[in-house]
Design an enzyme around this catalytic site. Structure first.
Site, PDB file in Angstrom:
ATOM      1  N   LYS A 261      35.494  33.995  42.973  1.00 21.96           N
ATOM      2  CA  LYS A 261      36.076  32.737  42.490  1.00 21.96           C
ATOM      3  C   LYS A 261      36.069  31.668  43.588  1.00 21.96           C
ATOM      4  O   LYS A 261      35.766  30.497  43.323  1.00 21.96           O
ATOM      5  CB  LYS A 261      37.505  32.983  41.978  1.00 21.96           C
ATOM      6  CG  LYS A 261      37.524  33.719  40.636  1.00 21.96           C
ATOM      7  CD  LYS A 261      38.898  34.266  40.280  1.00 21.96           C
ATOM      8  CE  LYS A 261      38.809  35.081  38.982  1.00 21.96           C
ATOM      9  NZ  LYS A 261      40.041  35.788  38.640  1.00 21.96           N
TER      10      LYS A 261
ATOM     11  N   GLN B 148      46.207  36.467  40.463  1.00 25.37           N
ATOM     12  CA  GLN B 148      45.263  37.538  40.125  1.00 25.37           C
ATOM     13  C   GLN B 148      46.011  38.787  39.649  1.00 25.37           C
ATOM     14  O   GLN B 148      46.913  39.278  40.320  1.00 25.37           O
ATOM     15  CB  GLN B 148      44.393  37.873  41.358  1.00 25.37           C
ATOM     16  CG  GLN B 148      43.310  38.902  41.095  1.00 25.37           C
ATOM     17  CD  GLN B 148      42.248  38.430  40.108  1.00 25.37           C
ATOM     18  OE1 GLN B 148      41.836  37.284  40.108  1.00 25.37           O
ATOM     19  NE2 GLN B 148      41.797  39.322  39.252  1.00 25.37           N
TER      20      GLN B 148
ATOM     21  N   ASP C 262      43.972  30.087  33.748  1.00 24.31           N
ATOM     22  CA  ASP C 262      43.588  31.401  33.216  1.00 24.31           C
ATOM     23  C   ASP C 262      43.797  31.465  31.709  1.00 24.31           C
ATOM     24  O   ASP C 262      43.274  32.338  31.029  1.00 24.31           O
ATOM     25  CB  ASP C 262      44.414  32.514  33.886  1.00 24.31           C
ATOM     26  CG  ASP C 262      43.616  33.292  34.933  1.00 24.31           C
ATOM     27  OD1 ASP C 262      42.371  33.273  34.859  1.00 24.31           O
ATOM     28  OD2 ASP C 262      44.234  33.930  35.804  1.00 24.31           O
TER      29      ASP C 262
END
Length: 293
Positions: free
Chosen positions: A52, A96, A119
């Site tokens: 990422k 995460q 997200d």
């Protein structure tokens, strides 16, 4: 059989994003800024976060990585989330997953400002997605839609079977495939560990999306001729021939299923790269304040 090349599509999308960011900055606009919180040293999470950060570079974004050891307290993590919520320079951020057992993932997700939830996991974004309102769509389902779109795969009126009912892939995928849109307008069946006649359901699928996390679960006899197969699974299976000691294996037994398909995604190199690029696209939308002012 056409192999759906997620890696090539993701590179193309990153180039498109980079060009748009260059335009924004050239016109005096703000460079989009993505922050990521990583707790502990889970191998898969380390790999994803590194990818990422690298993608941010390619897209011309500013990125910040915030690390904590796995003994970080829930309160400390939530305090950092609130700090990022209030930071005007940060357009979007992610925490995460998975998190250590002593931290409530749901509490963390709900504490993130939904306007920065790139997200797409916050209940507000999930709710808006389910009724077709503009929102941040979670990355994996969004990446799959992009692959269907770029390969001009017909979805209208098709029977789409989704294996798995997770909040991150299965459920949002089902909602998106039945939307009045393209890709969408499909007749959707969701199968899971309690489903009866799971094999029969799969055999009837025009589009089969496997997201169970069970390596090689989908065998040739479960897939009809000409089906489109999207493999979301990425399980690390030990492999002594690889330097890392493992190989990434999908939910589909690729070698025996592929010859029957009209389109199929490989693992790796299919859905995975698209997941990261969807996060980049959400970050661009956040930077432009395109969804929430």
């Amino acid at each position: 059989m056409t192999l759906i090349d997620g890696k090539a599509v993701s590179e193309q999308v990153k180039r498109e994003i980079a060009a748009e960011v260059a335009d924004i900055v050239a016109n005096g606009g703000k460079r989009p800024h993505l922050a990521a919180i990583l707790v502990g040293h889970d191998g898969g999470s380390e790999t994803y976060v590194a990818a990422k950060v690298k993608a941010c570079e390619v897209c011309g974004f500013k990125s910040t990585l915030i690390r904590y050891e796995s003994d970080v307290t829930e309160d400390e993590l939530l305090a950092k989330v609130r700090e990022l919520n209030a930071d005007d320079d940060v357009d979007g951020f992610i925490v995460q997953l998975p998190l250590p057992k002593h931290i409530s993932e749901q509490k963390v997700i709900e504490t993130i400002d939904y306007r920065k939830d790139v997200d797409g996991f916050h209940p507000i974004n999930v709710g808006r997605m389910s009724i077709g309102l503009p929102c941040y769509v979670s990355a994996t389902p969004n990446g799959i839609l992009e692959l269907l779109r770029r390969y001009n795969i017909e979805t209208q009126g098709k029977k789409c079977v989704i294996l798995g009912r997770s909040n991150i892939v299965g459920k949002p995928m089902a909602a998106l495939m039945m939307q009045k849109a393209y890709p969408g307008d499909a007749t959707v069946t969701v199968c899971h560990s309690r489903s009866r006649d799971l094999v029969k359901e799969c055999q009837e699928a025009d589009i089969l999306i496997a997201a169970m996390g069970q390596p090689n679960f989908v065998k040739a006899e479960m897939v009809k001729e000409g089906a489109v197969v999207i493999d979301v699974g990425t399980t690390r299976v030990p492999d002594a021939t690889k330097k890392s000691g493992f190989k990434l294996t999908g939910d589909v037994k690729f070698d025996e299923v592929a010859p029957k398909c009209s389109f199929i995604t490989p693992v790796p190199g299919g859905v995975g790269p698209m997941t990261i690029v969807s996060l980049m696209r959400n970050t661009l939308l956040a930077g432009k304040k395109a969804i929430y002012k």
